[in-house]
Design a protein around this motif. Structure first.
Motif, PDB file in Angstrom:
ATOM      1  N   THR A   1       0.831  -1.210   0.000  1.00  9.16           N
ATOM      2  CA  THR A   1       0.000   0.000   0.000  1.00  9.16           C
ATOM      3  C   THR A   1       0.862   1.256   0.000  1.00  9.16           C
TER       4      THR A   1
ATOM      5  N   LEU B   1      -6.256   4.228  -4.265  1.00 12.03           N
ATOM      6  CA  LEU B   1      -5.893   2.941  -4.841  1.00 12.03           C
ATOM      7  C   LEU B   1      -6.725   2.610  -6.082  1.00 12.03           C
TER       8      LEU B   1
ATOM      9  N   GLU C   1      -6.900  -2.706  -5.141  1.00 11.90           N
ATOM     10  CA  GLU C   1      -7.769  -2.936  -3.982  1.00 11.90           C
ATOM     11  C   GLU C   1      -8.161  -4.408  -3.889  1.00 11.90           C
ATOM     12  N   LYS C   2      -8.417  -5.011  -5.034  1.00  9.10           N
ATOM     13  CA  LYS C   2      -8.772  -6.428  -5.074  1.00  9.10           C
ATOM     14  C   LYS C   2      -7.599  -7.290  -4.619  1.00  9.10           C
TER      15      LYS C   2
END
Length: 379
Positions: free
Chosen positions: A314, A321, A326-327
């Motif tokens: 991150t 993002l 994000e997935k």
């Protein structure tokens, strides 16, 4: 300077030989045949002259004794070496993205198998625990400095950041070298120098110091400059160099216990050391050798958690993002994808994710596809 000293020796030797030769000639001219005493004198003078000429010749060819290096000589050589080492490894750290944007958060602890270490009282002045992470390398360096003899073995599985920690410690120790020197009132804090263990041929250089001296001049030719050579020669012998030997596991198995034994034979009370190795190979070397590396603390990494891996990735991404990332991060935190979890379980795997899938024009879609669901070959 050495050449000038030898020139004077040759000149003095030549004048001495001429004087002795003149004496012999004078004695022979005074020789009266038939007088036994006179003949004995001539023979004695001739024999003495031959001996003197031989001794003078040997003396003239002997290299002059060099003056002992002063503290100023050693300090100058150490400062030059420190500058060269820091420049070399700062560039390498940038190439490895060690601080871009932050170090991978590996946590380190005392090795669980205490049989590979010396008695605790040899290692530290009191009951000692060694915990800390690469996110606070200054604290890890402080703990290293607190060891009685400054000896540390960094173990771990493949890809767990052993060499990375060694480089981080090297740079941290260099950055605080002058402060450490002032705090401890030492003539010179040791300069950390990282070298591959595989380069040490113990049949050619049975003692660590002999090999280090040869490698320093080979790897840092500036130390051979006339104004530095005297101080540079004393750096290793006087404990002003901290060798960081990388990759004990990369040499043949039968050679590893011999290296451990050679280190124990070489190290004095003032010699510091850092060495890296995979855990299994180091443990086997100690078992075969029959004794541990004297006064050395041995550490190993803790498993990298999924949350820590996700947090690191991150920090390498934009504040907002992209959906694909994000997935990926959600799958990593949940552990839903076995292949992705395994890939992100080591610092090397995390580094590969960020360099391959965060590169310009690339994307992480495949991380949540078949690659993320199943371990990649060879991992």
């Amino acid at each position: 300077m050495i050449g000038q000293g030898r020139g004077w020796r040759i000149l003095l030797a030549t004048l001495s030989i001429i004087s002795v030769a003149a004496l012999v000639v004078a004695v022979w001219r005074a020789y009266t045949p038939g007088e036994a005493v006179n003949l004995a004198d001539v023979a004695a003078v001739t024999l003495a002259a031959a001996t003197t000429i031989g001794a003078v010749g040997i003396w003239s060819r002997r290299p002059p004794t060099e003056a002992m290096p002063t503290e100023a000589d050693i300090d100058t050589a150490a400062r030059v070496l420190a500058g060269l080492v820091e420049r070399q490894w700062r560039a390498e750290a940038r190439h490895r993205l060690l601080d871009d944007p932050d170090p991978i958060p590996v946590q380190w602890q005392l090795i669980k198998n205490k049989s590979v270490m010396s008695h605790p009282y040899l290692i530290a002045p009191e009951t000692f625990t060694f915990t800390g992470g690469t996110s606070d390398i200054a604290e890890l360096a402080r703990r290293f400095r607190a060891l009685k003899r400054g000896r540390l073995v960094i173990t771990g599985a493949a890809g767990m950041g052993k060499t990375t920690l060694a480089v981080q410690l090297l740079l941290q120790l260099l950055s605080t070298r002058r402060a450490d020197q002032a705090d401890h009132a030492e003539a010179s804090a040791p300069v950390p120098v990282l070298l591959p263990v595989s380069g040490w041929d113990i049949t050619l250089y049975p003692r660590l110091h002999e090999w280090l001296a040869a490698r320093l001049v080979q790897d840092y030719p500036a130390l051979a400059a006339p104004q530095l050579v005297r101080g540079a020669a004393a750096l290793v012998q006087d404990g002003h160099v901290l060798p960081i030997l990388d990759g004990l596991d990369e040499i043949p198995g039968q050679s590893r216990p011999k290296i451990i034994n050679a280190l124990n034979d070489s190290l004095t009370h003032r010699d510091q050391l850092i060495i890296t190795s995979r855990t299994t190979e180091f443990t086997s070397a100690i078992t075969q050798n029959g004794r541990p590396l004297n006064a050395a603390l041995v550490i190993e990494p803790k498993a990298l958690t999924r949350d820590a891996a996700a947090h690191y990735l991150t920090t390498c991404l934009p504040g907002s993002l992209p959906p694909a990332w994000e997935k990926v991060l959600a799958a990593l935190r949940s552990g839903a994808l076995r292949g992705l979890t395994q890939l992100a379980a080591t610092p090397l795997g995390l580094w590969q994710i960020r360099t391959v899938y965060q590169a310009p024009g690339a994307g992480p879609t495949s991380l949540t596809g078949p690659l993320g669901a199943h371990p990649s070959p060879g991992r």
